[in-house]
Design an enzyme around this catalytic site. Structure first.
Site, short mmCIF file in Angstrom:
data_model
loop_
_atom_site.label_atom_id
_atom_site.label_comp_id
_atom_site.label_asym_id
_atom_site.label_seq_id
_atom_site.Cartn_x
_atom_site.Cartn_y
_atom_site.Cartn_z
N GLU A 118 22.60 -15.87 16.31
CA GLU A 118 21.72 -15.30 15.63
C GLU A 118 20.36 -15.44 16.29
OE1 GLU A 118 21.74 -17.24 11.64
OE2 GLU A 118 19.39 -17.35 11.66
N GLU A 162 10.09 -16.65 11.07
CA GLU A 162 10.49 -17.22 9.90
C GLU A 162 9.32 -17.94 9.18
OE1 GLU A 162 15.01 -18.21 8.75
OE2 GLU A 162 14.38 -19.03 10.74
#
Length: 647
Positions: free
Chosen positions: A302, A307
């Site tokens: 990933e 974020e």
């Protein structure tokens, strides 16, 4: 005679090991009080020797952000330039009327990147222009300008092996007037773009949606809708992703999770975006693998480009997750940058992903580098296609760690553009992997189990080629191979070579093997599990009645049988098995992969009774054969099989 020249677009690749300020800074991590017991994929908990981070920084780096016209095809300048000052050159004029020397260091250079150098000069006589190391006598490239030429350009590649800062050196018998110097980052072709210069829903040739409200593995509270204009739309030159306080089923919020249709393998990914704030919001720009080549999350990787959680305003995170390094282990590579008023301004979130490393940028400031350490795919699964995801989550173990402020809704992410470029293979890797030595060859009849030492490489071994008698036999990513299509009583020579991700091939050492005679079982008849020719499915156990069986076979396991068929004809395979819950499946084939029959094994019930189930008739020719019973879907116990003639 004076002559003004421009040395333009001199593309070079620089691999430095320690030339960037702040590159050895510690990772910024969150304390235990900052997160819940279950922390989703973006939390900051760990560090790793593969990751390097820069300290948080405000303002621009050495490179100034500019906007260039983006055109498909050909080399593209990606919006980074460093206008060096002419007075940065140190002038070392000759004292005896000989050679004049002019030196300029090139600051702000990153590891393993491609640059274009543009140089304007006013020369009185011929000059030699050299790109060299300021730390040694090493010369990367040298070219000569002769008075009378209007331009000079060339392409060159070099790789340094220590902390050698590059510098530009000009030597000439006459005076040199340096009129301009600029350094520009370049990449390859523009592979995908969406400028969002239209109205309505996002372009359905570029984007699709992931929908639902199942918590998404993080305890999130939103329901992701599909092509719903309330949650996703394009207008005023932007993509709008909107999270609403709106109930669907057991979800109290709605939002959008959109993903690229095309996948990306290596390249520069850019997203110019303004993200929302507000306690409970969790916007993300990230990437997941198209297929689980190395296993389910996190084994296949990933990449979290950006974020942000609303309760920790203005702190933007970039992270990596692999099988060996992930938030569940508390050791995933991650870093963060402070961006004041991040929810009120646009910023460029980007990664550059090559075979050798992944670099994370905010506004072209590098703040995290994850390198390929060459260990295995648990460290570096980034070898295949990933797709890009844009979404706003609500709540969850990380985003909702401090609750949810409903006054934050509607919350909106605005995206100015998405651009994805190819990257040239900027590192010239000519180092071949270490020689592969076969360490073990267990022979049972005509079956050989080969094992070899894992080859080492400066980056990563991609796969192994196994040779039988000098011919390529099979390719594998494992360090062992079961070979069951050999003849009894023969001599074979095997060898193995390693191929790294740059295509370099290791040496191989031959290993001689003699196969043995095979003890064939005459059929029709029963074959108990302890009479199997070769068992690759685990240990044999016994019931209280002394019945032998294999316990809970797994997907991908197999049993090998050596049988002597007295006459050609139709046969039936019967299987004695037990499965309390799961439905199993098996396939019978020959040693060369020809499938004879497949059989589903339904549950035999919770009482634990054994059942016998048979296949439809299939044809077998007379003679000695090696048969493979493959476990397509496991979860059952196996007692015995029977091969009987069909009536």
């Amino acid at each position: 005679m004076n002559k003004i020249i421009v040395v333009g677009l001199l593309v070079f690749v620089i691999m430095l090991t320690a030339c960037k300020d702040g590159q050895d800074g510690d990772l910024q991590t969150m304390t235990d009080s900052d997160v819940a017991d279950e922390i989703p994929s973006g939390e900051d908990t760990g560090t790793d020797s593969q990751a390097q981070t820069n300290e948080s920084q405000d303002g621009l780096s050495d490179f100034e952000v500019i906007r260039h016209d983006v055109q498909e095809g050909g080399a593209v300048v990606i919006g980074l330039t460093n206008e060096l000052q002419v007075d940065q050159f140190t002038v070392e004029p000759s004292t005896d009327g000989g050679i004049n020397t002019y030196v300029c260091p090139l600051p702000g250079i990153e590891e393993k990147k491609t640059y274009a150098l543009e140089l304007g000069l006013n020369l009185e006589s011929d000059a030699i222009i050299t790109l060299s190391s300021s730390m040694s006598d090493e010369v990367y490239f040298e070219w000569t300008y002769e008075v009378g030429l209007s331009t000079l350009s060339d392409t060159f590649v070099f790789v340094t092996t220590s902390d050698m800062l590059p510098q530009l050196v000009i030597t000439s018998e006459g005076d040199v007037s340096i009129t301009s110097v600029s350094l520009v980052r370049v990449v390859g072709e523009l592979k995908l773009k969406d400028e969002f210069d239209y109205e309505g829903l996002p372009d359905d040739t570029i984007w699709t949606y992931e929908t639902g409200g199942n918590g998404w593995g993080n305890g999130e509270l939103q329901y992701y809708t599909g092509s719903d204009l309330d949650n996703v739309s394009v207008g005023d030159g932007y993509l709008h992703i909107t999270a609403l306080e709106e109930r669907i089923d057991n979800n109290f919020y709605t939002s959008t999770r959109m993903r690229s249709i095309d996948d990306i393998t290596y390249g520069r990914v850019e997203v110019m975006a303004q993200i929302p704030g507000g306690v409970g919001t969790w916007p993300a720009i990230w990437m997941l693998p198209v297929t689980d080549r190395y296993g389910a999350w996190p084994k296949s990787g990933e990449i979290d480009i950006m974020e942000h959680v609303g309760y920790d305003m203005d702190i933007v995170h970039g992270s990596i997750h692999t099988g060996a390094f992930n938030w569940r282990e508390g050791n995933h590579p991650t870093s963060q940058m402070t961006i004041p008023k991040v929810d009120a301004t646009f910023h460029l979130y980007a990664i550059e992903w090559t075979k050798y490393q992944i670099d994370f940028y905010i506004d072209n400031n590098l703040y995290l580098t994850f390198t390929n350490d060459g260990v295995d795919y648990s460290h570096w699964p980034y070898t295949d296609g990933f797709y890009l995801i844009l979404n706003i989550a609500v709540g969850g173990a990380w985003g909702g760690a401090n609750g949810i402020d409903d006054s934050a809704f509607p919350a909106q992410m605005l995206v100015d553009y998405v651009r994805i470029y190819t990257l040239e293979d900027e590192v010239v890797d000519t180092v071949k992997p270490s020689e592969v030595i076969i360490t073990s060859a267990v022979v049972e009849g005509a079956i050989v189990s080969l094992e070899w030492e894992q080859s080492s490489d400066n980056y990563l071994v991609d796969y192994y080629n196994v040779y039988k008698d000098s011919e390529l036999y099979k390719t594998t990513t494992d360090t062992s191979l079961l070979i069951y299509d050999l003849e009894a009583g023969e001599n074979y020579t095997f060898s193995v070579e390693a191929i790294d991700i740059a295509g370099n091939v290791s040496d191989r050492t031959p290993f001689s093997i003699d196969t043995q005679a095979i003890d064939y079982m005459l059929i029709p008849g029963d074959i108990e599990v302890d009479q199997v020719y070769y068992n690759e499915a685990g240990d044999i156990e016994f019931t209280d009645d002394n019945i032998s069986y294999l316990n809970w076979l797994d997907d991908g396991e197999m049993l090998i049988y050596a049988v002597d068929i007295p006459s050609s004809g139709d046969y039936i395979l019967e299987v004695s098995y037990q499965s309390k819950i799961l439905k199993g499946m098996i396939t019978l084939s020959d040693q060369y992969g020809l499938s004879y029959t497949t059989l589903e094994l339904p549950s035999t019930g919770s009482s634990g009774d054994w059942a016998v189930l048979g296949t439809e008739a299939f044809y077998l020719e007379k003679g000695k054969k090696v048969l493979i019973l493959g476990i397509d879907k496991g979860g059952f116990k196996l007692d015995k099989i029977s091969l009987i003639e069909a009536n």
